[in-house]
Design an enzyme around this catalytic site. Structure first.
Site, short mmCIF file in Angstrom:
data_model
loop_
_atom_site.label_atom_id
_atom_site.label_comp_id
_atom_site.label_asym_id
_atom_site.label_seq_id
_atom_site.Cartn_x
_atom_site.Cartn_y
_atom_site.Cartn_z
N GLY A 289 9.38 10.04 -0.47
CA GLY A 289 8.75 11.36 -0.64
C GLY A 289 7.77 11.28 -1.80
O GLY A 289 7.24 10.21 -2.09
N LYS B 257 1.15 11.59 1.18
CA LYS B 257 -0.26 12.01 1.21
C LYS B 257 -1.17 10.81 1.45
O LYS B 257 -2.10 10.86 2.25
CB LYS B 257 -0.59 12.67 -0.13
CG LYS B 257 -2.02 12.97 -0.42
CD LYS B 257 -2.19 13.68 -1.73
CE LYS B 257 -1.96 12.75 -2.91
NZ LYS B 257 -2.95 11.67 -3.03
N CYS C 14 2.54 11.19 -3.58
CA CYS C 14 1.60 10.11 -3.27
C CYS C 14 1.80 9.45 -1.92
O CYS C 14 0.91 9.48 -1.08
CB CYS C 14 1.66 9.07 -4.38
SG CYS C 14 1.07 9.76 -5.92
N GLU D 115 -5.35 5.37 -10.27
CA GLU D 115 -4.14 5.34 -11.10
C GLU D 115 -3.02 4.71 -10.27
O GLU D 115 -2.99 4.84 -9.07
CB GLU D 115 -3.75 6.76 -11.53
CG GLU D 115 -3.77 7.80 -10.45
CD GLU D 115 -2.46 7.91 -9.64
OE1 GLU D 115 -2.50 8.52 -8.57
OE2 GLU D 115 -1.43 7.37 -10.09
N LYS E 273 12.68 11.85 -6.54
CA LYS E 273 13.23 10.65 -7.17
C LYS E 273 13.76 11.05 -8.53
O LYS E 273 13.46 12.16 -9.02
CB LYS E 273 12.17 9.57 -7.30
CG LYS E 273 11.03 9.99 -8.19
CD LYS E 273 9.94 8.94 -8.26
CE LYS E 273 10.00 8.15 -9.52
NZ LYS E 273 8.80 7.35 -9.76
N LEU F 257 12.82 -2.43 -2.34
CA LEU F 257 13.65 -2.81 -1.19
C LEU F 257 14.98 -2.07 -1.27
O LEU F 257 16.02 -2.61 -0.94
CB LEU F 257 13.88 -4.33 -1.19
CG LEU F 257 12.76 -5.19 -0.59
CD1 LEU F 257 13.15 -6.68 -0.67
CD2 LEU F 257 12.43 -4.82 0.85
N HIS F 258 14.92 -0.81 -1.79
CA HIS F 258 16.17 -0.03 -1.86
C HIS F 258 16.16 1.00 -0.73
O HIS F 258 15.25 1.84 -0.67
CB HIS F 258 16.27 0.71 -3.19
CG HIS F 258 16.01 -0.17 -4.38
ND1 HIS F 258 16.86 -1.20 -4.70
CD2 HIS F 258 15.00 -0.20 -5.27
CE1 HIS F 258 16.37 -1.83 -5.77
NE2 HIS F 258 15.27 -1.24 -6.13
#
Ligand code: UDX
Ligand code: UDX
Length: 442
Positions: A260, A266, A263, A151, A324, A253-254
């Site tokens: 965090g 990990k 995904c 995914e 986020k 590119l921010h």
């Protein structure tokens, strides 16, 4: 066609609902009875925009079912999607115990040819492991085929990412399994979505390499931002100048307080572990992990630069806790080490997040005070830190913020505001990588 999806977390529930929306008969199974009870009641246990109406529509049309009973769901399915968690173990490698449990249940319930699909992010070689488990455990030698179908869903935009993916990756060993997978994804196949048909190991590696590369790109711009702080440059101008090069691209590119989520942390750890076990350490990924942890610590230093080293007796407002925007997911959020360091340093933390505060309670120090809104958090604080770039934080009434704060100090870790305007409004404002004082007008 009947499909069974095992695991109704962020990945499994989105996968099940979207496949049902393709017209397929889907049964989502989870061992968590409370979660299934909620879903049967039409309640979505996670925050994902649009998921509630998609689940409701397909459940009502009789295509989407929920159950805790894995056996019958496997028996009636032609394809079984494994979307259970693959959390990191102590050593950073992925914990495959849930995947193994599902493979064993499949072996116990094979009653004809089936495609076993790993949807969860699994280490390279997991396809072989599943094959071994089923072959050794199944009572009769029923044919089956293991497929990798990773995914690429971003939380907060998971449905759009599923319905309009950049690509569908299918790792398989035989043509029959590929044909079935193309059938399952036929609405996308007809949409001319690119399909990458490869072997299982390459497919498993595509997922890890993609996430590791995205994590590298974010970490790269975070280091550029630190250089901008020292050289009097503006990281957004640099990022824009870089991103207009089509080979680089503007996405990811921010700069911020470090990546965090469930995904990147990990998957970079697992990538590092896989490479090490293969005898060839992945040095760039190892460095990215190290630098990202340092970037998270740097956020604490920015607060110390703004309100002094000693947090004792200080009150700090924290806006945004989720890793986020548009998600309630707190897994590996940058807010966790920051808030923990503030509390351990003696500060009183007043936090606000639009949706993640319930999940945050179990992951932040007990002493954190959860507030009604941004202004409630700012009330009486010595500084306000913006950690997650929720849209509602982009247009705060700064007059009201300044009169609520004890001191007009704002530390903006997501660069939501303009440094010059904030200074003109009387704030001591700090942000990431925007030390340029002499930017010419556009
Ligand atoms: C996770 C990882 O975050 C992602 O990287 C990977 O690609 C897929 O697994 P997510 O959907 O977020 O994705 O997992 P999680 O939120 O942990 O949910 C997993 C679900 O599976 C849980 O609801 C859990 O109860 C369920 N589960 C787990 C089972 O039903 N059976 C099991 O044996 C183990
Ligand atoms: C990611 C991948 O994008 C997705 O393809 C994969 O399937 C799962 O992992 P997700 O973890 O949901 O998705 O969130 P993402 O939007 O990628 O953000 C991950 C982290 O990077 C967040 O902490 C975010 O704040 C940070 N980030 C992202 C930045 O700091 N800067 C950026 O430019 C982009």
């Amino acid at each position: 066609m009947h499909i069974c999806v095992v695991g109704t977390g962020y990945v499994g529930l989105v996968t099940g609902a979207c496949l049902a929306d393709f017209g397929i008969n889907v049964t989502c199974v989870d061992k968590d009875e409370e979660k299934i009870a909620k879903l049967l009641d039409g309640e979505i246990p996670i925050y994902e925009p649009g998921l509630d109406s998609l689940v409701e529509k397909n459940a009502r049309s009789g295509r989407l079912h929920f159950s805790t009973d894995l056996a019958p769901a496997i028996q009636q399915a032609l394809a079984i999607f494994i979307a259970v968690g693959t959390p990191p173990k102590e050593d950073g490698s992925a914990d495959l115990s849930y995947v193994v449990q599902v493979a064993e249940a499949i072996a116990d319930n094979l009653n004809g040819y089936k495609v076993v699909v790993t949807k969860s992010t699994v280490p390279i070689g997991t396809g072989q492991l599943i094959e071994k488990i089923i072959t050794e455990r199944e009572s009769e030698a029923h044919p089956f085929s293991v497929v990798s179908n990773p995914e690429f869903l971003r939380e907060g935009s998971a449905i759009a990412d599923f319905m309009r993916p950049d690509r569908v990756v299918i790792g398989a060993r035989d043509a029959q399994a590929v044909a079935i997978m193309k059938d399952i994804y036929s609405p996308l196949y007809l949409l001319e979505t690119p399909f990458v048909i490869t072997n299982v190991e390459s497919s498993e590696l595509i997922k890890y390499a993609s996430n590791a590369f995205l994590a590298t790109k974010i970490t790269f711009i975070n280091e550029v931002a630190e250089l901008c702080d020292r050289l009097g440059a503006d990281v957004h101008h640099v990022s824009r100048g870089m991103g207009l090069d089509k080979r680089i691209g503007p996405k990811f590119l921010h700069p911020g307080p470090g990546y965090g989520g469930s995904c990147f942390p990990k998957d970079t750890q697992a990538m590092s572990e896989i490479a090490r076990k293969a005898g060839r350490p992945f040095e760039i990924v190892d460095t990215v992990i190290e630098v990202n942890n340092r970037i998270k610590e740097r956020a604490v230093e920015r607060v110390q630069e703004a309100i002094g080293e000693d947090f004792n007796g200080k009150t700090v407002a924290v806006l945004g806790l989720s890793f986020k925007p548009e998600t309630d997911d707190m897994r590996d959020s940058s807010s966790i080490p920051l808030v923990t360091a503030l509390v351990e340093g003696g500060a009183k933390v007043k936090a606000f997040d639009p949706v993640a505060m319930d999940n945050a309670r179990g992951m932040l120090p007990e002493a954190v005070q959860y507030c009604e809104d941004s202004y409630d958090a700012a009330e009486g604080a010595d500084a306000m830190i913006i950690v997650t770039e929720w849209n509602q934080f982009r247009s705060l009434d700064m007059e009201r913020v300044r009169s609520s704060l004890k001191q007009p100090v704002v530390i903006d870790l997501r660069n939501l505001y303009d440094p010059k305007r904030m200074k003109d409004q009387g704030f001591r404002y700090s942000s990431v990588g925007r030390a340029a004082e002499d930017l010419p007008g556009e």
